[in-house]
Design a protein around this motif. Structure first.
Motif, PDB file in Angstrom:
ATOM      1  N   SER A  13      53.399  44.377  41.636  1.00 43.49           N
ATOM      2  CA  SER A  13      52.137  44.682  42.308  1.00 43.49           C
ATOM      3  C   SER A  13      51.003  44.073  41.512  1.00 43.49           C
ATOM      4  O   SER A  13      50.989  44.144  40.284  1.00 43.49           O
ATOM      5  CB  SER A  13      51.922  46.195  42.388  1.00 43.49           C
ATOM      6  OG  SER A  13      52.948  46.778  43.165  1.00 43.49           O
ATOM      7  N   SER A  15      46.616  43.739  41.708  1.00 44.92           N
ATOM      8  CA  SER A  15      45.386  43.973  42.459  1.00 44.92           C
ATOM      9  C   SER A  15      44.230  43.301  41.741  1.00 44.92           C
ATOM     10  O   SER A  15      44.161  43.295  40.509  1.00 44.92           O
ATOM     11  CB  SER A  15      45.122  45.461  42.649  1.00 44.92           C
ATOM     12  OG  SER A  15      45.394  46.161  41.465  1.00 44.92           O
ATOM     13  N   ASP A  20      44.681  45.305  46.754  1.00 41.90           N
ATOM     14  CA  ASP A  20      46.083  44.970  46.511  1.00 41.90           C
ATOM     15  C   ASP A  20      46.401  43.581  47.052  1.00 41.90           C
ATOM     16  O   ASP A  20      46.265  43.342  48.252  1.00 41.90           O
ATOM     17  CB  ASP A  20      46.997  45.993  47.192  1.00 41.90           C
ATOM     18  CG  ASP A  20      47.312  47.147  46.247  1.00 41.90           C
ATOM     19  OD1 ASP A  20      46.696  47.183  45.161  1.00 41.90           O
ATOM     20  OD2 ASP A  20      48.158  47.989  46.602  1.00 41.90           O
ATOM     21  N   LEU A  22      49.389  41.914  45.862  1.00 45.67           N
ATOM     22  CA  LEU A  22      50.843  42.026  45.990  1.00 45.67           C
ATOM     23  C   LEU A  22      51.179  43.500  45.856  1.00 45.67           C
ATOM     24  O   LEU A  22      50.590  44.212  45.040  1.00 45.67           O
ATOM     25  CB  LEU A  22      51.558  41.237  44.889  1.00 45.67           C
ATOM     26  CG  LEU A  22      51.466  39.715  44.941  1.00 45.67           C
ATOM     27  CD1 LEU A  22      52.179  39.118  43.734  1.00 45.67           C
ATOM     28  CD2 LEU A  22      52.062  39.165  46.235  1.00 45.67           C
ATOM     29  N   HIS A  23      52.123  43.929  46.671  1.00 43.27           N
ATOM     30  CA  HIS A  23      52.448  45.346  46.663  1.00 43.27           C
ATOM     31  C   HIS A  23      53.962  45.531  46.633  1.00 43.27           C
ATOM     32  O   HIS A  23      54.634  45.384  47.640  1.00 43.27           O
ATOM     33  CB  HIS A  23      51.839  46.034  47.888  1.00 43.27           C
ATOM     34  CG  HIS A  23      51.856  47.515  47.776  1.00 43.27           C
ATOM     35  ND1 HIS A  23      50.916  48.219  47.065  1.00 43.27           N
ATOM     36  CD2 HIS A  23      52.735  48.430  48.251  1.00 43.27           C
ATOM     37  CE1 HIS A  23      51.205  49.498  47.110  1.00 43.27           C
ATOM     38  NE2 HIS A  23      52.304  49.649  47.831  1.00 43.27           N
ATOM     39  N   GLY A  24      54.492  45.809  45.466  1.00 40.41           N
ATOM     40  CA  GLY A  24      55.925  46.087  45.340  1.00 40.41           C
ATOM     41  C   GLY A  24      56.827  44.979  45.839  1.00 40.41           C
ATOM     42  O   GLY A  24      57.749  45.230  46.609  1.00 40.41           O
ATOM     43  N   PRO A  57      50.911  41.288  36.132  1.00 35.62           N
ATOM     44  CA  PRO A  57      51.039  42.243  37.245  1.00 35.62           C
ATOM     45  C   PRO A  57      50.608  43.644  36.807  1.00 35.62           C
ATOM     46  O   PRO A  57      50.730  43.995  35.635  1.00 35.62           O
ATOM     47  CB  PRO A  57      52.532  42.198  37.562  1.00 35.62           C
ATOM     48  CG  PRO A  57      53.193  41.771  36.305  1.00 35.62           C
ATOM     49  CD  PRO A  57      52.205  40.888  35.582  1.00 35.62           C
ATOM     50  N   ARG A  58      50.089  44.416  37.766  1.00 38.35           N
ATOM     51  CA  ARG A  58      49.716  45.801  37.493  1.00 38.35           C
ATOM     52  C   ARG A  58      50.983  46.627  37.278  1.00 38.35           C
ATOM     53  O   ARG A  58      51.022  47.537  36.468  1.00 38.35           O
ATOM     54  CB  ARG A  58      48.907  46.340  38.683  1.00 38.35           C
ATOM     55  CG  ARG A  58      48.439  47.779  38.558  1.00 38.35           C
ATOM     56  CD  ARG A  58      47.350  48.074  39.589  1.00 38.35           C
ATOM     57  NE  ARG A  58      47.787  47.781  40.964  1.00 38.35           N
ATOM     58  CZ  ARG A  58      48.614  48.574  41.658  1.00 38.35           C
ATOM     59  NH1 ARG A  58      49.072  49.681  41.142  1.00 38.35           N
ATOM     60  NH2 ARG A  58      48.957  48.254  42.889  1.00 38.35           N
ATOM     61  N   GLY A  60      55.610  46.258  37.822  1.00 41.02           N
ATOM     62  CA  GLY A  60      56.734  45.429  38.203  1.00 41.02           C
ATOM     63  C   GLY A  60      57.235  44.556  37.066  1.00 41.02           C
ATOM     64  O   GLY A  60      56.603  44.457  36.013  1.00 41.02           O
ATOM     65  N   GLY A 226      50.848  40.745  51.029  1.00 46.31           N
ATOM     66  CA  GLY A 226      51.335  41.159  49.724  1.00 46.31           C
ATOM     67  C   GLY A 226      52.652  41.915  49.719  1.00 46.31           C
ATOM     68  O   GLY A 226      53.042  42.464  48.693  1.00 46.31           O
ATOM     69  N   THR A 227      53.328  41.957  50.866  1.00 51.24           N
ATOM     70  CA  THR A 227      54.652  42.594  50.866  1.00 51.24           C
ATOM     71  C   THR A 227      55.668  41.647  51.498  1.00 51.24           C
ATOM     72  O   THR A 227      55.307  40.748  52.264  1.00 51.24           O
ATOM     73  CB  THR A 227      54.671  43.913  51.671  1.00 51.24           C
ATOM     74  OG1 THR A 227      54.169  43.622  52.970  1.00 51.24           O
ATOM     75  CG2 THR A 227      53.831  44.976  51.004  1.00 51.24           C
TER      76      THR A 227
END
Lengths: 252, 328
Positions: A13, A15, A20, A22-24, A57-58, A60, A226-227
Motif C-alpha cells: 500500500s 499513499s 491511496d 496502491l491498496h494491498g 510503501p506504507r 507491504g 490501486g488494486t
C-alpha cells in the motif's frame, strides 16, 4: 502469492498526501514476460517505484527470490538484480550512445571494485565491446558514437533498455517501452527482449499496446485504482467485463 | 590514426621544451604570471570535476586552496619536508571533502551552493582568527621551498607545470572512462543512477574529494608563489575568480580550466589600474559568457573549425554545435 515466485509483492500500500495510490497489491512474476496493465492513474508506475526502491510503501513487502527489497534504497535494490527503465528515458544526452549503454555495466558488482572503478584500459575495452554487441542486437550499431540526445525518442528508449540489460538483472521492469515507438522499432525492441525472456530473465512490463502485451505475456495483471482487478492469461483477462469497463471507463 | 599519434607526441615534446625554456626567456614578472596561471588551472580542474562533470555547484574550493597554502607552510616551518607537507595537507583536505561531501551530497543546486559557500566563509574566518597558525589578519611570510639548486621561482614554475600536466593526464583518463560516465550520469540523469546500482551520493562525494585534493595541492603551490600569506588572498573574492575561470573557460572540459585560468590572470594583470572595477568587468564577462556561450571559450574551437571546414569544402552554413548549460 506464495514464495515460489521470483518476484513476490505482498499487500503493498502506498499513499501520497492521504490519497491511496496502491491498496494491498499482491503480484508475482517469474522468468518470462508478465504484463501489468490498467488505465492511467491505476498505480502501475508507482508499483514499479516501490519494487525498485524509489518509493517506500506504507505497508507491504517485496521479495526477490526470498530476499527483501522493501526498505532498501534504489541502488541497493539494483545491486540485488533488479533493473528498470523509465517512462521518459533518462539518458545523458550529450554522451555517446555507446557510453550511455556502458553505464549499465559500470554499476555491476565487478566494476565497482576499487581496482576497476577508475577504469583500467582492459576493463574499458571489455565494457565497450560488450555494450556495442548488445546495441548491435537492438539495431543501434550505426549510432554508437552519436550523442544519445540527438536520436529519436524511440531509439532513446531502446538504449535505455539495453543499458538496463547490460546490468545483467534477474528481473527487468519496463515502463511503457513501446509508447512512441514506430512499428519497426517495436520489433527491434521485442525480438531481443523475447530472447532474454526465454533464457530465464523475468520481465515485468507496463504497456498500453494491448496487442504487444497479448503477444509477449503469458500472464497479465490488471490494476485499477490501486488494486489488482484481475490476473491471468491475457485473452481471458481482457474479455472480463470489469476489465473492459475499467479500460473504457464505461458502465458496461 | 598513426600520424595523429606522432603529431600529439610532437606537440607534447614541444610543450615540455617550451615549459623548460620559459624561465630562461621570461622576466621575473612573466614567470610569476605563468606560474599563477598553472596554479589556478590546477585548482579549477578540481571544479571541472565537481561542477562540470557531476553538476554539483560547490563553492568551497577557495577554503581548500587556503588550507593547502597555510597548512603546507605550517608543517614546512616545523621541519616537515615540503613534499610530505603538501601530501599530508592534501590528504587532510580530501578527508574534509568527504566529511563535507556526505551532507552536501543531499543538497541540490542553490542550497548546495550556499552551504559550500558558507563552508568557504567559515574557513576564511578561521584563517583570520587562528593566529598561531596563520598569523591572523596580519598574515605571515612563507618559508621558501627550493627544488634542488634551482631558484625558488624557477623551481616553483617547473613544479606547477608538472603538477598541471599530471593532473590533466589523470583527469583525462578518468573523464573518458568509468568515473567520467558515472559522474555525468549523476549530473544529467540522477534518477537513473539508482536503477543501475550506482549510489549518486557516493559518486558526488568522490567528485568532492578529487576537487578538494586538487584545491589543496594548488593552494600549497600558491603559498610559495605569493611568498606572503594573508586571509585576503582566500576571501570570497577568490570564489568569484574561480567561477570566472571555470565558466568562462568552459565548465565541462579540462582545457576550459586552463584557458579560463589564462584569461583570468592575464586580464587581471592587464586591468590592474582599474582597481575595484576589475570585479565589475569579470561579473559582466561571466554573465555574458553564461548567457551567450554556455560552453565557455573552449566551445568556440569546434564552432570555428566547423565554419572553416565548411568554407573550404562547400558553401554550406556550419552545423550549430549543441551547447548546454551543464551545471545543475
Amino acid at each position: 502469492m506464495s514464495d515460489e515466485h521470483l518476484l513476490s509483492v505482498r499487500g503493498v500500500s502506498v499513499s501520497f498526501g492521504g490519497v491511496d495510490v496502491l491498496h494491498g497489491v499482491d503480484l508475482g512474476a517469474d522468468a518470462g514476460f508478465t504484463g501489468l496493465i490498467g488505465p492511467n492513474g491505476a498505480g502501475k508506475t508507482t508499483l514499479f517505484n516501490v519494487i525498485t526502491g524509489y518509493v517506500r510503501p506504507r505497508a507491504g513487502e517485496v521479495y526477490l527470490d526470498g530476499v527483501a527489497l522493501h526498505g532498501k534504497d534504489a541502488y541497493q535494490v539494483a545491486r540485488l538484480g533488479v533493473a528498470r527503465t523509465f517512462q521518459t528515458p533518462k539518458l545523458v544526452g550529450e554522451m555517446a550512445v555507446l557510453d550511455n549503454a556502458m553505464l549499465g555495466i559500470d554499476g555491476r558488482a565487478g566494476a565497482r571494485r576499487l581496482g576497476r572503478s577508475f577504469g583500467t584500459r582492459r576493463s574499458e575495452r571489455a565494457t565497450r565491446a560488450e555494450a556495442a554487441e548488445l546495441l548491435e542486437r537492438f539495431g543501434l550499431g550505426r549510432h554508437l558514437r552519436v550523442p544519445a540526445g540527438m536520436l529519436s525518442l524511440g531509439s532513446q528508449k531502446i538504449i535505455e533498455v539495453a543499458r538496463a540489460l547490460l546490468a545483467r538483472p534477474r528481473l527487468l521492469l519496463l515502463d511503457e517501452p513501446a509508447a512512441g515507438l514506430s512499428g519497426p522499432d517495436v520489433e527491434a525492441l521485442a525480438r531481443p527482449l523475447a530472447e532474454f525472456a526465454s533464457s530465464g530473465l523475468a520481465i515485468l512490463i507496463v504497456e498500453h499496446d494491448l496487442e504487444l502485451v497479448k503477444r509477449l505475456c503469458p500472464t497479465v495483471v490488471v490494476l485499477e485504482f490501486g488494486t489488482v482487478l484481475a490476473a491471468g492469461a491475457p485473452e481471458e483477462v481482457t474479455r472480463r467485463k470489469e476489465v473492459v469497463a475499467a479500460y473504457l471507463g464505461g458502465e458496461t | 590514426m598513426r600520424w595523429q599519434w606522432s603529431a600529439a607526441a610532437a606537440a607534447l615534446v614541444a610543450l615540455f621544451a617550451a615549459a623548460a625554456v620559459f624561465p630562461h626567456v621570461a622576466n621575473g614578472y612573466e614567470l610569476f604570471v605563468g606560474t599563477e596561471i598553472a596554479i589556478f588551472a590546477i585548482a579549477c580542474l578540481g571544479l571541472t570535476v565537481a561542477i562540470g562533470w557531476s553538476g554539483q555547484v560547490v563553492l568551497a574550493q577557495t577554503g581548500f586552496f587556503g588550507i593547502g597554502a597555510y597548512g603546507t607552510n605550517y608543517l614546512f616551518e616545523h621541519h616537515v619536508p615540503w613534499v610530505v607537507s603538501v601530501l599530508a595537507i592534501s590528504l587532510l583536505c580530501a578527508l574534509c571533502g568527504m566529511v563535507v561531501g556526505f551532507p552536501a551530497a543531499r543538497l541540490r543546486g542553490f542550497y548546495l551552493a550556499i552551504a559550500t559557500l558558507a563552508f568557504a566563509e567559515l574557513l576564511d574566518q578561521l584563517f583570520n582568527n587562528a593566529t598561531a597558525i596563520t598569523g591572523g589578519p596580519v598574515g605571515m611570510a612563507v618559508v621558501p621551498f627550493r627544488l634542488w639548486s634551482l631558484g625558488v621561482n624557477v623551481g616553483l614554475w617547473y613544479l606547477s607545470f608538472v603538477v598541471l600536466v599530471a593532473t590533466v593526464v589523470v583527469l583525462n583518463h578518468l573523464g573518458r572512462s568509468r568515473l567520467g560516465r558515472c559522474l555525468r550520469a549523476v549530473r544529467d540523469a540522477e534518477v537513473a543512477t539508482g536503477s543501475l546500482g550506482l549510489s549518486a551520493t557516493q559518486l558526488k562525494v568522490v567528485a568532492f574529494v578529487i576537487s578538494a585534493l586538487l584545491g589543496s595541492i594548488a593552494g600549497s603551490l600558491y603559498g610559495q608563489a605569493l611568498t606572503f600569506l594573508s586571509p585576503d588572498a582566500f576571501s570570497l573574492n577568490l570564489v568569484i575568480e574561480f567561477l570566472v575561470v571555470v565558466f568562462i573557460g568552459g565548465v565541462d572540459k579540462l582545457s576550459g580550466a586552463i584557458v579560463g585560468a589564462a584569461f583570468l590572470v592575464l586580464i587581471q594583470e592587464a586591468l590592474q589600474s582599474f582597481g575595484a572595477y576589475q570585479r565589475l568587468i569579470f561579473g559582466v564577462a561571466l554573465v555574458l559568457v553564461v548567457r551567450f556561450l554556455p560552453g565557455g571559450l573552449v566551445s568556440l574551437v569546434p564552432l570555428v573549425r566547423a565554419r572553416w571546414r565548411s568554407r573550404r569544402s562547400r558553401p554550406e552554413p556550419a552545423a550549430p554545435q549543441p551547447v548546454e548549460v551543464s551545471a545543475a
